[in-house]
Design a protein around this motif. Structure first.
Motif, mmCIF file in Angstrom:
data_model
loop_
_atom_site.group_PDB
_atom_site.id
_atom_site.type_symbol
_atom_site.label_atom_id
_atom_site.label_comp_id
_atom_site.label_asym_id
_atom_site.label_seq_id
_atom_site.Cartn_x
_atom_site.Cartn_y
_atom_site.Cartn_z
ATOM 1 N N THR A 111 0.806 -1.218 0.000
ATOM 2 C CA THR A 111 0.000 0.000 0.000
ATOM 3 C C THR A 111 0.841 1.270 0.000
ATOM 4 O O THR A 111 0.353 2.324 -0.403
ATOM 5 C CB THR A 111 -0.956 0.020 1.199
ATOM 6 N N ASP A 112 2.091 1.184 0.445
ATOM 7 C CA ASP A 112 2.932 2.382 0.394
ATOM 8 C C ASP A 112 4.405 2.015 0.553
ATOM 9 O O ASP A 112 4.761 1.207 1.411
ATOM 10 C CB ASP A 112 2.549 3.370 1.491
ATOM 11 N N ILE A 113 5.229 2.591 -0.292
ATOM 12 C CA ILE A 113 6.676 2.545 -0.148
ATOM 13 C C ILE A 113 7.109 3.935 0.305
ATOM 14 O O ILE A 113 6.934 4.912 -0.425
ATOM 15 C CB ILE A 113 7.384 2.188 -1.467
ATOM 16 N N GLY A 114 7.637 4.027 1.520
ATOM 17 C CA GLY A 114 8.001 5.328 2.059
ATOM 18 C C GLY A 114 9.222 5.937 1.387
ATOM 19 O O GLY A 114 9.908 5.299 0.572
ATOM 20 N N GLU A 115 9.496 7.178 1.752
ATOM 21 C CA GLU A 115 10.657 7.879 1.214
ATOM 22 C C GLU A 115 11.943 7.148 1.584
ATOM 23 O O GLU A 115 12.113 6.702 2.724
ATOM 24 C CB GLU A 115 10.704 9.298 1.782
ATOM 25 N N VAL A 116 12.838 6.984 0.620
ATOM 26 C CA VAL A 116 14.144 6.382 0.882
ATOM 27 C C VAL A 116 15.044 7.470 1.456
ATOM 28 O O VAL A 116 15.362 8.458 0.779
ATOM 29 C CB VAL A 116 14.750 5.779 -0.401
ATOM 30 N N GLN A 117 15.441 7.287 2.718
ATOM 31 C CA GLN A 117 16.215 8.294 3.435
ATOM 32 C C GLN A 117 17.632 7.799 3.728
ATOM 33 O O GLN A 117 17.851 6.596 3.894
ATOM 34 C CB GLN A 117 15.534 8.648 4.759
ATOM 35 N N ASP A 118 18.546 8.725 3.835
ATOM 36 C CA ASP A 118 19.925 8.385 4.159
ATOM 37 C C ASP A 118 20.080 8.101 5.650
ATOM 38 O O ASP A 118 19.365 8.653 6.484
ATOM 39 C CB ASP A 118 20.863 9.545 3.791
ATOM 40 N N HIS A 119 21.015 7.196 5.973
ATOM 41 C CA HIS A 119 21.485 7.052 7.354
ATOM 42 C C HIS A 119 22.998 6.872 7.311
ATOM 43 O O HIS A 119 23.601 6.935 6.239
ATOM 44 C CB HIS A 119 20.769 5.905 8.079
ATOM 45 N N SER A 120 23.608 6.657 8.429
ATOM 46 C CA SER A 120 25.064 6.746 8.541
ATOM 47 C C SER A 120 25.821 5.803 7.621
ATOM 48 O O SER A 120 26.909 6.138 7.135
ATOM 49 C CB SER A 120 25.500 6.489 9.989
#
Length: 217
Positions: A111-120
């Motif tokens: 139903t939803d693919i969230g925003e791909v965000q950066d991490h360390s």
């Protein structure tokens, strides 16, 4: 006692391995259906989200077929710091051998693919999907009277909501509808890995997730 253990196993089965250390009875068969296409139009997704969606659909297929090695390979590896991987693997393996219950169908819809965000050390995203699982009792001695069926309904309705539970006493089947969340994590240019995003898993998050992911979810 057998009915109590079976109810516990139903909660575990539909919880998508929420707690691999609890004693339970397994499932025997897995006659499962295809993964449905995401409800959100794909043109709304970025290239990174579409790549993640493709990997997640593969992960859902492994869950449906109970492919033990593939499920473990696609699970976020730090989960196996607080949870013993051998026990986790044994739990999945034994889901195929129960003489009491079988899976008639297991449908999922992203139903939803969230925003791909950066991490360390990479990127992460949250995913939502719905699932409908239909289970059938094959042991005629289990839940064969009105009282036991009512108790089973109350237990499952208490966890998932009455509107999400349908028990057919005549056909001896249970259908459970759920809304699911997962966390997908990619580190050091490796493949996407997945971990459940619910109360049970979130108790483990501080021990296994990078701090910069914890601060954003």
């Amino acid at each position: 006692m057998r009915k109590i253990l079976l109810m516990a196993s139903l909660l575990l089965i539909t919880g998508c391995f929420e707690n691999a250390k609890i004693e339970k009875k397994p499932i025997k068969e897995h006659n499962l259906t295809e993964v449905n296409i995401t409800k959100k139009p794909t043109f709304h997704y970025t290239k990174k989200q579409l790549e993640l969606k493709e990997e997640f659909e593969l992960y859902l297929e492994q869950l449906k077929s109970l492919n033990t090695d593939s499920i473990i390979a696609m699970t976020y590896p730090r989960l196996f710091v607080p949870i013993n991987q051998t026990v986790f693997k044994h739990y999945i393996d034994t889901l195929l051998t129960s003489p009491h219950i079988t899976v008639e169908s297991f449908n999922t819809k992203i139903t939803d693919i969230g925003e791909v965000q950066d991490h360390s050390t990479g990127v992460f995203a949250q995913i939502r999907y719905s699932s409908v699982i239909k289970l059938a009792f094959i042991d005629p001695e289990l839940y064969s009277d009105e009282l036991s069926i009512r108790v089973l309904n109350d237990v499952l309705a208490g966890k998932y909501g009455q509107e999400n539970i349908k028990i057919d006493a005549e056909e001896r089947t249970i259908r459970i509808t759920k809304e699911e969340k997962l966390l997908s994590i990619k580190e050091n240019q490796q493949d996407w890995k997945f971990i459940g995003d619910n109360q049970e898993y979130r108790r483990l998050y501080p021990r296994i997730l990078p701090l910069d992911i914890l601060s954003k979810i």
